[in-house]
Scaffold this motif. Sequence first.
Motif, PDB file in Angstrom:
ATOM      1  N   GLU A   1     -12.009   2.695  19.722  1.00  0.00           N
ATOM      2  CA  GLU A   1     -11.494   3.900  19.083  1.00  0.00           C
ATOM      3  C   GLU A   1     -11.812   3.846  17.592  1.00  0.00           C
ATOM      4  O   GLU A   1     -11.996   2.770  17.026  1.00  0.00           O
ATOM      5  CB  GLU A   1      -9.979   4.011  19.293  1.00  0.00           C
ATOM      6  CG  GLU A   1      -9.139   2.971  18.577  1.00  0.00           C
ATOM      7  CD  GLU A   1      -9.064   1.639  19.301  1.00  0.00           C
ATOM      8  OE1 GLU A   1      -8.325   0.751  18.827  1.00  0.00           O
ATOM      9  OE2 GLU A   1      -9.749   1.481  20.333  1.00  0.00           O
ATOM     10  N   PRO A   2     -11.892   5.015  16.934  1.00  0.00           N
ATOM     11  CA  PRO A   2     -12.200   5.031  15.495  1.00  0.00           C
ATOM     12  C   PRO A   2     -11.195   4.215  14.692  1.00  0.00           C
ATOM     13  O   PRO A   2      -9.984   4.325  14.888  1.00  0.00           O
ATOM     14  CB  PRO A   2     -12.126   6.524  15.140  1.00  0.00           C
ATOM     15  CG  PRO A   2     -12.410   7.229  16.427  1.00  0.00           C
ATOM     16  CD  PRO A   2     -11.795   6.384  17.495  1.00  0.00           C
ATOM     17  N   VAL A   3     -11.702   3.400  13.815  1.00  0.00           N
ATOM     18  CA  VAL A   3     -10.858   2.562  12.965  1.00  0.00           C
ATOM     19  C   VAL A   3     -10.336   3.393  11.793  1.00  0.00           C
ATOM     20  O   VAL A   3     -11.064   4.197  11.218  1.00  0.00           O
ATOM     21  CB  VAL A   3     -11.656   1.344  12.445  1.00  0.00           C
ATOM     22  CG1 VAL A   3     -10.869   0.573  11.393  1.00  0.00           C
ATOM     23  CG2 VAL A   3     -12.038   0.438  13.606  1.00  0.00           C
ATOM     24  N   ARG A   4      -9.064   3.170  11.444  1.00  0.00           N
ATOM     25  CA  ARG A   4      -8.462   3.883  10.322  1.00  0.00           C
ATOM     26  C   ARG A   4      -7.821   2.864   9.388  1.00  0.00           C
ATOM     27  O   ARG A   4      -7.073   1.990   9.821  1.00  0.00           O
ATOM     28  CB  ARG A   4      -7.417   4.893  10.810  1.00  0.00           C
ATOM     29  CG  ARG A   4      -7.970   5.914  11.790  1.00  0.00           C
ATOM     30  CD  ARG A   4      -6.990   7.058  12.021  1.00  0.00           C
ATOM     31  NE  ARG A   4      -6.965   7.954  10.867  1.00  0.00           N
ATOM     32  CZ  ARG A   4      -5.848   8.345  10.250  1.00  0.00           C
ATOM     33  NH1 ARG A   4      -4.684   7.880  10.639  1.00  0.00           N
ATOM     34  NH2 ARG A   4      -5.910   9.173   9.234  1.00  0.00           N
ATOM     35  N   VAL A   5      -8.127   3.001   8.111  1.00  0.00           N
ATOM     36  CA  VAL A   5      -7.602   2.092   7.092  1.00  0.00           C
ATOM     37  C   VAL A   5      -7.057   2.924   5.941  1.00  0.00           C
ATOM     38  O   VAL A   5      -7.667   3.920   5.537  1.00  0.00           O
ATOM     39  CB  VAL A   5      -8.688   1.128   6.571  1.00  0.00           C
ATOM     40  CG1 VAL A   5      -8.118   0.215   5.487  1.00  0.00           C
ATOM     41  CG2 VAL A   5      -9.266   0.300   7.722  1.00  0.00           C
ATOM     42  N   TRP A   6      -5.918   2.507   5.414  1.00  0.00           N
ATOM     43  CA  TRP A   6      -5.353   3.152   4.224  1.00  0.00           C
ATOM     44  C   TRP A   6      -5.433   2.177   3.061  1.00  0.00           C
ATOM     45  O   TRP A   6      -4.900   1.078   3.113  1.00  0.00           O
ATOM     46  CB  TRP A   6      -3.904   3.554   4.468  1.00  0.00           C
ATOM     47  CG  TRP A   6      -3.218   4.176   3.275  1.00  0.00           C
ATOM     48  CD1 TRP A   6      -3.804   4.722   2.174  1.00  0.00           C
ATOM     49  CD2 TRP A   6      -1.800   4.322   3.080  1.00  0.00           C
ATOM     50  NE1 TRP A   6      -2.856   5.197   1.296  1.00  0.00           N
ATOM     51  CE2 TRP A   6      -1.614   4.958   1.825  1.00  0.00           C
ATOM     52  CE3 TRP A   6      -0.690   3.973   3.844  1.00  0.00           C
ATOM     53  CZ2 TRP A   6      -0.343   5.250   1.324  1.00  0.00           C
ATOM     54  CZ3 TRP A   6       0.565   4.265   3.340  1.00  0.00           C
ATOM     55  CH2 TRP A   6       0.739   4.894   2.103  1.00  0.00           C
ATOM     56  N   CYS A   7      -6.139   2.582   2.016  1.00  0.00           N
ATOM     57  CA  CYS A   7      -6.185   1.837   0.754  1.00  0.00           C
ATOM     58  C   CYS A   7      -5.227   2.547  -0.195  1.00  0.00           C
ATOM     59  O   CYS A   7      -5.535   3.608  -0.725  1.00  0.00           O
ATOM     60  CB  CYS A   7      -7.608   1.831   0.199  1.00  0.00           C
ATOM     61  SG  CYS A   7      -7.757   1.036  -1.411  1.00  0.00           S
ATOM     62  N   ALA A   8      -4.044   1.952  -0.410  1.00  0.00           N
ATOM     63  CA  ALA A   8      -2.950   2.653  -1.067  1.00  0.00           C
ATOM     64  C   ALA A   8      -2.971   2.565  -2.587  1.00  0.00           C
ATOM     65  O   ALA A   8      -2.109   3.145  -3.242  1.00  0.00           O
ATOM     66  CB  ALA A   8      -1.615   2.124  -0.542  1.00  0.00           C
ATOM     67  N   ALA A   9      -3.919   1.825  -3.134  1.00  0.00           N
ATOM     68  CA  ALA A   9      -4.068   1.752  -4.596  1.00  0.00           C
ATOM     69  C   ALA A   9      -5.553   1.690  -4.907  1.00  0.00           C
ATOM     70  O   ALA A   9      -6.088   0.678  -5.326  1.00  0.00           O
ATOM     71  CB  ALA A   9      -3.331   0.544  -5.162  1.00  0.00           C
ATOM     72  N   ALA A  10      -6.224   2.818  -4.690  1.00  0.00           N
ATOM     73  CA  ALA A  10      -7.691   2.863  -4.692  1.00  0.00           C
ATOM     74  C   ALA A  10      -8.305   2.727  -6.070  1.00  0.00           C
ATOM     75  O   ALA A  10      -9.478   2.376  -6.198  1.00  0.00           O
ATOM     76  CB  ALA A  10      -8.169   4.165  -4.049  1.00  0.00           C
ATOM     77  N   SER A  11      -7.550   3.060  -7.112  1.00  0.00           N
ATOM     78  CA  SER A  11      -8.045   2.963  -8.482  1.00  0.00           C
ATOM     79  C   SER A  11      -9.385   3.696  -8.614  1.00  0.00           C
ATOM     80  O   SER A  11      -9.521   4.829  -8.163  1.00  0.00           O
ATOM     81  CB  SER A  11      -8.167   1.491  -8.894  1.00  0.00           C
ATOM     82  OG  SER A  11      -8.481   1.359 -10.261  1.00  0.00           O
ATOM     83  N   THR A  12     -10.393   3.061  -9.196  1.00  0.00           N
ATOM     84  CA  THR A  12     -11.679   3.717  -9.440  1.00  0.00           C
ATOM     85  C   THR A  12     -12.659   3.557  -8.278  1.00  0.00           C
ATOM     86  O   THR A  12     -13.836   3.865  -8.425  1.00  0.00           O
ATOM     87  CB  THR A  12     -12.311   3.172 -10.731  1.00  0.00           C
ATOM     88  OG1 THR A  12     -12.282   1.743 -10.714  1.00  0.00           O
ATOM     89  CG2 THR A  12     -11.538   3.652 -11.951  1.00  0.00           C
ATOM     90  N   GLY A  13     -12.191   3.079  -7.130  1.00  0.00           N
ATOM     91  CA  GLY A  13     -12.987   3.150  -5.905  1.00  0.00           C
ATOM     92  C   GLY A  13     -13.609   1.876  -5.402  1.00  0.00           C
ATOM     93  O   GLY A  13     -14.086   1.833  -4.264  1.00  0.00           O
TER      94      GLY A  13
END
Length: 287
Positions: A112-124
Motif C-alpha cells: 500500500e502507498p507509504v505515508r510519512v508526516w514530517c512535522a517540522a519541515a523547516s526549509t525542506g
Amino acid sequence: MNIPASASPNDPLGRDLVLTDADFERICQLIYQRAGIVLAANKREMVYGRLAKRLRLHGISHFSEYLERLARQPAAREWEAFTNALTTNLTAFFREPHHFPLLAEHVAGRREPVRVWCAAASTGEEPYSIAMTLVEALGPQQASQARIVASDIDTDALAKARTGVYPLKQVLELDEQRVKRFFLRGSGGREGLARVRPELVNMIDFRQINLHAPHWDLGGPFDAIFCRNIMIYFDKTSQARILKRFVPYLKEDGLLFTGHSENFTYLCDDFKLRGQTVYTLAHKPGR
C-alpha cells in the motif's frame, strides 16, 4: 499592517531600538500563546536581533509600540512575520543519519502507498531526505505513490522548501550517487545552485501546521512521523499533549522519530522506546 514611523532615544545598551524587560516578557508570552515556544531569559539578544528587522521595516523605535499595534490588529499578517522571526530553522540533508536506514527497513516490501508526516519541515532538507530514502527503499515507481506531508509553522521556511533549490556546496556534501540521482545542477544565472528533481517534489505536500494549534489539517494514519528537534522549544506540558495527539495519526506499527536531545520515555505512556530516539506505540488495551 500600516504602522507610522516614530522617534525614540537609544536604549541603555546603545542600540537604536528600545526593548524593555516588560517588552521581552510580553514577547515571550505572545510566542508561547501562539506557537508553544518557550523563550528563556538568555534569548533576549536573539529576540532583539530577529524582531529589530520588523520594527525598522515599519519605522518603529520602541518594541512596546510594535507590540501594542499587533495587539490592536489580531488578524494582521504581521503576526505571521512575528512568528516566523522567532522560529529557529536549523536543518540539513540526512541530519541524524541513523534514522533513515530504519525508515527504509520499516517500509520495504509494503504494497500500500507509504505515508510519512514530517512535522517540522523547516526549509525542506528533512522531507527531501525522507523522499530520497523512500525512492531508494521502494523503487521509483512505488515511491511515486508515496505521500509525505511536510509541515511547519514558519511560512518563510516553507516557501524556500517548496522551491527545492539549495546551494550546490550544501548538496555536494551528499554522496555522489545521490547528487546525480536526485538533483539538477544550475547553470548560467543559477550556477552554484542545485534543484531537487521534480519526482521528489511531487511526493511532498508542503503545508503550514502549528503543532500548538487545537486542530491539525492533515489526514492519517502515517507509517512514520518525524518530529525531530522541535519539542525542545516546548515545555513538558505541551510536549505531553502533542505526543498524545500523535497517537491516532500513527499506524499501529508506525514509528515516531525524535531528535537526539529529546527523551519522552517518562513523559507519555502512549509510546515506548524502540531504539535510539525512535518510538513505537505502546499498544495499550482499548486502543
